[in-house]
Design an enzyme around this catalytic site. Structure first.
Site, PDB file in Angstrom:
ATOM      1  N   LYS A 112      10.533  -6.861  14.341  1.00 49.81           N
ATOM      2  CA  LYS A 112      11.672  -6.145  15.266  1.00 49.81           C
ATOM      3  C   LYS A 112      11.852  -6.693  16.621  1.00 49.81           C
ATOM      4  O   LYS A 112      12.913  -6.191  17.194  1.00 49.81           O
ATOM      5  CB  LYS A 112      11.491  -4.746  14.980  1.00 49.81           C
ATOM      6  CG  LYS A 112      11.534  -4.144  13.808  1.00 49.81           C
ATOM      7  CD  LYS A 112      12.697  -4.418  12.744  1.00 49.81           C
ATOM      8  CE  LYS A 112      13.875  -3.900  13.356  1.00 49.81           C
ATOM      9  NZ  LYS A 112      14.960  -3.612  12.452  1.00 49.81           N
TER      10      LYS A 112
HETATM   11  N1  PMP Z   1       8.530  -4.094   8.130  1.00 53.39           N
HETATM   12  C1  PMP Z   1       8.491  -3.292   9.068  1.00 53.39           C
HETATM   13  C2  PMP Z   1       6.891  -2.912   9.518  1.00 53.39           C
HETATM   14  C3  PMP Z   1       9.469  -2.540   9.848  1.00 53.39           C
HETATM   15  O1  PMP Z   1       9.162  -1.961  11.024  1.00 53.39           O
HETATM   16  C4  PMP Z   1      10.643  -3.041   9.437  1.00 53.39           C
HETATM   17  C5  PMP Z   1      11.970  -2.421  10.389  1.00 53.39           C
HETATM   18  N2  PMP Z   1      12.122  -1.056  10.180  1.00 53.39           N
HETATM   19  C6  PMP Z   1      11.060  -3.914   8.412  1.00 53.39           C
HETATM   20  C7  PMP Z   1       9.793  -4.268   7.794  1.00 53.39           C
HETATM   21  C8  PMP Z   1      12.334  -4.019   8.033  1.00 53.39           C
HETATM   22  O2  PMP Z   1      13.129  -4.985   8.727  1.00 53.39           O
HETATM   23  P1  PMP Z   1      14.867  -4.868   8.671  1.00 53.39           P
HETATM   24  O3  PMP Z   1      15.013  -3.641   9.695  1.00 53.39           O
HETATM   25  O4  PMP Z   1      15.148  -6.059   9.502  1.00 53.39           O
HETATM   26  O5  PMP Z   1      15.252  -4.643   7.517  1.00 53.39           O
END
Ligand code: PMP
Length: 325
Positions: free
Chosen positions: A44
């Protein structure tokens, strides 16, 4: 000379790591984009930097201003770092179900954390909606709005996708990822498909999310939960995810994820969080489905240290009916 410029300059350009045993077992190259090596510790950081930069470019975020966000934690951590580096105040709304490690870290970084009851998105008191309302009530504030702000997926279209393409020399057959906001999957999918339309894009979904059914049937109906994973799964198709070409979806149970995360720790030395466990399980399923000789790329989102009190706490797991295999 190979020198990175400050915090923002250290985001991205993460290594692509071969997961050796899984590659040998499947006969495929199973590769993980090491997002846990970003300076704020997760995938992120990219979205945080792109969203803040976009608000600066548009003129909405001025020197000394405030960034407000609703987040499961990692976006807030990325934002808190970038806010410190650029002189902004950072206010984070979080559902009160997230791991205490992330809350403590956010506070240590100087963010103001407001933990609110975890209620569905349709409820006006949902953490994302509270963050949006609060941002609009402050004259100097912007709402990062990671779920529907397309700067999030642009981050991955402009950085993660091209990096994967370059690091594999264009030899990538499939990309597999779980989604929270959808930014990673949507941005990487768009970039990879623009280079070679045959690259298979697969969504890996935890239980208790509507996205598996959305990919399979076109209808975002919730699957049976719950799941101990954090930051992934969703009850709705966000603006970031909307319109993304996704070829297939796989559903991963918490028990499969736990077995994978502990295996990676004990056999290969990796300390991964739960969403990474879902991603790696998804990558193995896709590799098995495609057969030997393929290159499957996934995302190593963050470190297990953010989940020590839960994923790495046997008593907690047992309480949830889960076991360390
Ligand atoms: N893994 C973790 C630990 C996250 O915090 C997030 C984001 N909320 C994601 C995966 C998923 O990423 P995205 O928001 O780009 O879909």
């Amino acid at each position: 000379m190979d020198i990175r410029s400050g915090f923002a300059g250290t985001i991205g350009n993460t290594p692509l790591i071969r997961l050796n045993k899984l590659s040998e077992e499947t006969g495929c190259e199973i590769l993980g984009k090491a997002e846990f090596l970003n300076p704020g510790g997760s995938v992120k950081d990219r979205a945080a930097l792109w969203m803040i930069s976009e608000h600066e470019r548009s003129g909405a975020l001025k020197p000394g201003g405030t960034v407000v966000e609703g987040t499961a934690g990692n976006t807030g951590i990325g934002l808190a770092h970038v806010c410190n580096a650029r002189g902004y105040r950072c206010i984070i709304y979080m559902p009160d179900t997230q791991s205490p490690e992330k809350v403590t870290l956010l506070e240590t970084l100087g963010a103001e954390v407001r933990q609110v009851p975890a209620v569905p998105y349709k409820d006006p008191e949902n953490y994302q909606k509270q963050a949006g309302r609060f941002a609009h009530s402050l004259p100097d504030a912007v709402w990062a709005n990671q779920f529907d702000n397309l700067a999030n997926r642009h981050a991955h279209y402009e950085s993660t996708g091209p990096e994967i393409w370059a690091q594999t020399d264009g030899k990538v057959d499939a990309f597999v990822a779980a989604t929270g906001t959808g930014g990673t999957l949507a941005g990487v999918s768009r970039f990879l498909k623009s280079q070679s339309n045959g690259i298979r894009i697969v969504l890996a979904d935890p239980m208790g999310s509507a996205l598996y059914n959305w990919v399979k049937t076109g209808e975002a109906s919730m699957s049976k939960g719950p799941s101990i994973t954090e930051g992934i799964g969703n009850s709705r198709v966000t603006d970031n995810l909307s319109g993304t070409e996704i070829d297939d979806a796989v559903q991963i149970t918490d028990q499969e994820m736990i077995t994978m995360v502990y295996r990676q720790l004990r056999e290969e030395g990796w300390f991964f969080g739960s969403s990474t466990g879902i991603n790696v399980c998804g990558a193995v399923k896709v590799a098995q489905d495609m057969g030997p000789g393929h290159t499957v790329v996934t995302v190593l989102c963050d470190s297990g240290s953010r989940y020590q009190s839960r994923l790495f706490n046997e008593a907690y797991l047992n309480e949830k009916g889960l076991v360390i295999a």
